[in-house]
Design a protein around this motif. Structure first.
Motif, PDB file in Angstrom:
ATOM      1  N   PRO A   1       0.815  -1.216   0.000  1.00 56.38           N
ATOM      2  CA  PRO A   1       0.000   0.000   0.000  1.00 56.38           C
ATOM      3  C   PRO A   1       0.850   1.270   0.000  1.00 56.38           C
ATOM      4  CG  PRO A   1       0.096  -0.934   2.192  1.00 56.38           C
ATOM      5  CD  PRO A   1       0.785  -1.915   1.295  1.00 56.38           C
ATOM      6  N   PRO A   2       0.237   2.389  -0.370  1.00 61.45           N
ATOM      7  CA  PRO A   2       0.952   3.669  -0.300  1.00 61.45           C
ATOM      8  C   PRO A   2       1.368   3.983   1.135  1.00 61.45           C
ATOM      9  CG  PRO A   2      -1.109   3.880  -1.518  1.00 61.45           C
ATOM     10  CD  PRO A   2      -1.127   2.541  -0.883  1.00 61.45           C
ATOM     11  N   GLU A   3       2.516   4.624   1.295  1.00 61.61           N
ATOM     12  CA  GLU A   3       2.964   5.006   2.631  1.00 61.61           C
ATOM     13  C   GLU A   3       2.128   6.158   3.185  1.00 61.61           C
ATOM     14  OE1 GLU A   3       7.096   5.818   2.456  1.00 61.61           O
ATOM     15  OE2 GLU A   3       7.651   3.799   1.822  1.00 61.61           O
ATOM     16  N   HIS A   4       1.644   7.015   2.277  1.00 62.31           N
ATOM     17  CA  HIS A   4       0.733   8.092   2.643  1.00 62.31           C
ATOM     18  C   HIS A   4      -0.448   8.017   1.696  1.00 62.31           C
ATOM     19  CE1 HIS A   4       3.750   9.906   5.273  1.00 62.31           C
ATOM     20  NE2 HIS A   4       4.623   9.652   4.323  1.00 62.31           N
ATOM     21  N   PHE A   5      -1.616   8.332   2.201  1.00 63.27           N
ATOM     22  CA  PHE A   5      -2.789   8.198   1.349  1.00 63.27           C
ATOM     23  C   PHE A   5      -3.875   9.164   1.782  1.00 63.27           C
ATOM     24  CE2 PHE A   5      -3.126   5.241   4.879  1.00 63.27           C
ATOM     25  CZ  PHE A   5      -4.401   5.480   5.377  1.00 63.27           C
ATOM     26  N   SER A   6      -4.680   9.558   0.842  1.00 63.45           N
ATOM     27  CA  SER A   6      -5.851  10.374   1.099  1.00 63.45           C
ATOM     28  C   SER A   6      -7.055   9.460   1.246  1.00 63.45           C
ATOM     29  CB  SER A   6      -6.088  11.353  -0.058  1.00 63.45           C
ATOM     30  OG  SER A   6      -7.410  11.858  -0.032  1.00 63.45           O
ATOM     31  N   TRP A   7      -7.650   9.450   2.421  1.00 64.41           N
ATOM     32  CA  TRP A   7      -8.778   8.550   2.652  1.00 64.41           C
ATOM     33  C   TRP A   7      -9.939   8.883   1.718  1.00 64.41           C
ATOM     34  CZ3 TRP A   7     -13.654  10.115   3.960  1.00 64.41           C
ATOM     35  CH2 TRP A   7     -13.809  11.395   4.506  1.00 64.41           C
ATOM     36  N   LYS A   8     -10.097  10.170   1.367  1.00 64.41           N
ATOM     37  CA  LYS A   8     -11.184  10.548   0.471  1.00 64.41           C
ATOM     38  C   LYS A   8     -10.985   9.932  -0.910  1.00 64.41           C
ATOM     39  CE  LYS A   8     -12.408  14.906   2.735  1.00 64.41           C
ATOM     40  NZ  LYS A   8     -12.533  16.378   2.565  1.00 64.41           N
ATOM     41  N   ASP A   9      -9.751   9.962  -1.410  1.00 68.20           N
ATOM     42  CA  ASP A   9      -9.467   9.358  -2.711  1.00 68.20           C
ATOM     43  C   ASP A   9      -9.764   7.867  -2.690  1.00 68.20           C
ATOM     44  OD1 ASP A   9      -8.595  11.774  -3.679  1.00 68.20           O
ATOM     45  OD2 ASP A   9      -6.461  11.340  -3.424  1.00 68.20           O
ATOM     46  N   ILE A  10      -9.290   7.191  -1.630  1.00 63.77           N
ATOM     47  CA  ILE A  10      -9.428   5.744  -1.549  1.00 63.77           C
ATOM     48  C   ILE A  10     -10.898   5.340  -1.407  1.00 63.77           C
ATOM     49  CG2 ILE A  10      -8.986   3.772  -0.034  1.00 63.77           C
ATOM     50  CD1 ILE A  10      -6.168   4.872   0.345  1.00 63.77           C
ATOM     51  N   LYS A  11     -11.634   6.058  -0.567  1.00 65.39           N
ATOM     52  CA  LYS A  11     -13.056   5.713  -0.400  1.00 65.39           C
ATOM     53  C   LYS A  11     -13.844   5.980  -1.677  1.00 65.39           C
ATOM     54  CE  LYS A  11     -14.035   5.209   4.390  1.00 65.39           C
ATOM     55  NZ  LYS A  11     -15.095   5.248   5.397  1.00 65.39           N
ATOM     56  N   ALA A  12     -13.529   7.059  -2.371  1.00 64.04           N
ATOM     57  CA  ALA A  12     -14.222   7.339  -3.638  1.00 64.04           C
ATOM     58  C   ALA A  12     -13.994   6.195  -4.610  1.00 64.04           C
ATOM     59  CB  ALA A  12     -13.729   8.655  -4.223  1.00 64.04           C
ATOM     60  N   CYS A  13     -12.743   5.722  -4.699  1.00 63.43           N
ATOM     61  CA  CYS A  13     -12.435   4.606  -5.599  1.00 63.43           C
ATOM     62  C   CYS A  13     -13.135   3.327  -5.153  1.00 63.43           C
ATOM     63  CB  CYS A  13     -10.925   4.387  -5.656  1.00 63.43           C
ATOM     64  SG  CYS A  13     -10.007   5.646  -6.555  1.00 63.43           S
ATOM     65  N   TYR A  14     -13.111   3.060  -3.858  1.00 66.07           N
ATOM     66  CA  TYR A  14     -13.692   1.823  -3.338  1.00 66.07           C
ATOM     67  C   TYR A  14     -15.201   1.791  -3.555  1.00 66.07           C
ATOM     68  CZ  TYR A  14     -14.042  -2.239  -0.252  1.00 66.07           C
ATOM     69  OH  TYR A  14     -14.261  -3.492   0.273  1.00 66.07           O
ATOM     70  N   TYR A  15     -15.859   2.910  -3.265  1.00 65.57           N
ATOM     71  CA  TYR A  15     -17.301   2.981  -3.488  1.00 65.57           C
ATOM     72  C   TYR A  15     -17.630   2.822  -4.968  1.00 65.57           C
ATOM     73  CZ  TYR A  15     -18.496   4.471   1.283  1.00 65.57           C
ATOM     74  OH  TYR A  15     -18.702   4.517   2.644  1.00 65.57           O
ATOM     75  N   ALA A  16     -16.779   3.389  -5.814  1.00 64.83           N
ATOM     76  CA  ALA A  16     -16.997   3.259  -7.260  1.00 64.83           C
ATOM     77  C   ALA A  16     -16.835   1.812  -7.703  1.00 64.83           C
ATOM     78  CB  ALA A  16     -16.023   4.160  -8.014  1.00 64.83           C
ATOM     79  N   MET A  17     -15.855   1.096  -7.132  1.00 65.37           N
ATOM     80  CA  MET A  17     -15.657  -0.315  -7.464  1.00 65.37           C
ATOM     81  C   MET A  17     -16.879  -1.136  -7.046  1.00 65.37           C
ATOM     82  SD  MET A  17     -11.762  -0.407  -6.033  1.00 65.37           S
ATOM     83  CE  MET A  17     -10.944  -1.824  -6.708  1.00 65.37           C
ATOM     84  N   ILE A  18     -17.424  -0.809  -5.882  1.00 67.18           N
ATOM     85  CA  ILE A  18     -18.594  -1.539  -5.397  1.00 67.18           C
ATOM     86  C   ILE A  18     -19.805  -1.270  -6.299  1.00 67.18           C
ATOM     87  CG2 ILE A  18     -20.279  -1.654  -3.513  1.00 67.18           C
ATOM     88  CD1 ILE A  18     -17.930  -1.287  -1.586  1.00 67.18           C
ATOM     89  N   GLU A  19     -19.982  -0.024  -6.729  1.00 66.99           N
ATOM     90  CA  GLU A  19     -21.104   0.268  -7.608  1.00 66.99           C
ATOM     91  C   GLU A  19     -20.963  -0.468  -8.938  1.00 66.99           C
ATOM     92  OE1 GLU A  19     -23.608   3.929  -9.655  1.00 66.99           O
ATOM     93  OE2 GLU A  19     -22.100   4.372  -8.129  1.00 66.99           O
TER      94      GLU A  19
END
Length: 432
Positions: free
Chosen positions: A210-228
């Motif tokens: 995983p990335p050493e630093h990450f934006s939770w907003k970016d990751i959640k947006a991607c994850y929710y999009a994958m689920i949809e």
């Protein structure tokens, strides 16, 4: 029947008796009962980093394998072959992607799209015979790379933030020797959007490092999009069942093998942690002709319960060695006072390797509906959370001196519960 992740159990053969010899998949149990068994996507019983060797006599007469979408297998990757048939170079397609978070390949070339198209073809080709089908897409899974068409729907949406307290960083340091893909916790609120650092990691490894630093907003947006994307794909499969006249007599099971931390407790990806975000997975079961509709239950259920459930529903005898408890009678006539199990067990046994996790932890979780106990083999540290008082799992009672007596009792219960998961061995024909 459709569902994620084929279950397996160890069975033994010696003439007409049974003892350990080979893995028997539920797909073979159905095949032996006259069903056409099919696999689309992951099998993931032995490995995923190179082409996975199929078990002997797995029962699959239809087998379309793709562990992950990255085209790094020299041959035998059915998804990559599908892309080539469309005139698309898989290496060039995925070579354009950068990093672990952001838009992935176009929807028409996505691995979940491949899973869906192949599943619909299977359904349309098997309208006159019973069948059993596992559809196992790679998503939702890191790297977080949904199609742009889906990701843009979440770019401006307000999403629920991760569960995090500053104390999580120090607390996770205590567990640094316990396997986890993110080797240290960080404050997920300190990274700016678009700041998802990945250093010198090739595309094929982004799902493990995983990335050493990450934006939770970016990751959640991607994850929710994958689920949809997966939701839409399941809808297309259900429509194919309906149009072919098979929906009413098809059992559909929607579940997953694990969740994602997505910044909870300062961590992302997965590992030997038993937080709710990882272990509390969906289980949706539908059979219009045989099961009750629109019923929701919060009772304790394990994934091992799926095998005896589908076997009983199909009228196939459940072998003595199958672990799990059938839900078939409850699903047929659910009642509010029904109690399925008084506890559940979750186990992690060296499931992820690599230089970032050299120790291959063995951990076990016991949960009785209130208290969750996690014990790690070879380590004196553990975790106990009271989910009734602490649903976000922020106060670890393991280190609480005022909880010692209850801790001892809960650890003993966890040990007894884990003993119930031991292989049954040779079928006994007498008491001794």
């Amino acid at each position: 029947m459709t569902g994620r992740y084929p279950a397996s159990t160890r069975v033994h053969q010696n003439g007409n008796d049974s003892f350990p010899d080979e893995e028997i998949l539920v797909s073979r149990m159905f095949a032996d009962s006259g069903y056409v068994s099919g696999l689309i996507g992951k099998l993931h019983l032995s490995r995923g980093d190179i082409l996975e060797k199929r078990p002997k006599n797995d029962g699959y007469s239809f087998y379309k394998w793709s562990h992950h979408s990255t085209p790094d297998y020299p041959s035998g990757h059915d998804y990559a072959d599908w892309l080539k048939q469309k005139g698309v170079d898989p290496a060039a397609l995925y070579g354009k992607l950068q990093g672990a978070v952001g838009a992935g390949v176009p929807d028409e070339f996505h691995q979940t799209t491949w899973c869906t198209e192949v599943a619909i073809e299977f359904i349309q080709d098997h309208t006159e015979e019973p069948w059993f089908l596992n559809i196992n897409p790679f998503d939702p899974h890191p790297p977080y790379d949904p199609p742009e068409e889906y990701l843009k729907r979440y770019s401006d949406k307000e999403l629920p933030p991760p569960i995090f307290r500053e104390e999580d960083i120090l607390h996770q340091e205590i567990f640094s020797e316990i396997d986890q893909q993110a080797r240290r916790a960080i404050n997920p609120f300190q990274a700016n959007e678009g700041e998802n650092s990945v250093q010198n990691i090739k595309r094929a490894d982004l799902g493990s490092y995983p990335p050493e630093h990450f934006s939770w907003k970016d990751i959640k947006a991607c994850y929710y999009a994958m689920i949809e994307k997966i939701d839409d794909s399941l809808g297309k499969i259900v429509k194919a069942l309906e149009e072919s006249g098979q929906l009413d007599n098809t059992i559909i099971i929607f579940t997953s093998d694990h969740g994602e931390l997505l910044g909870d407790h300062g961590l992302i990806y997965k590992g030997c942690r038993f937080f709710e975000a990882l272990t509390h997975v969906p289980l949706i079961i539908s059979w219009p002709e045989g099961f009750a509709r629109d019923y929701v239950s919060n009772m304790l259920v394990e994934l091992v319960d799926i095998v005896p459930t589908v076997l009983e529903a199909a009228g196939i005898p459940v072998p003595y060695y199958v672990q799990g408890k059938s839900l078939a009678s409850f699903l047929t006539a659910p009642t509010a006072n029904y109690s399925h199990k008084d506890h559940v067990i979750c186990e992690y046994h060296g499931a992820i390797g690599g230089p970032q996790m050299p120790d291959q932890t063995h951990g076990v979780m016991f949960y009785d509906g209130r208290y969750k106990v996690s014990v790690y083999a070879g380590h004196s540290i553990g975790e106990i959370y009271d989910l009734e008082a602490d649903p976000e799992e922020t106060h670890n009672l393991w280190f609480d001196d005022n909880f010692l007596a209850q801790k001892a009792d809960l650890v003993q219960q966890a040990f007894s519960g884990y003993l119930g998961t031991v292989d049954t061995g040779i079928e006994r024909t007498g008491l001794y």
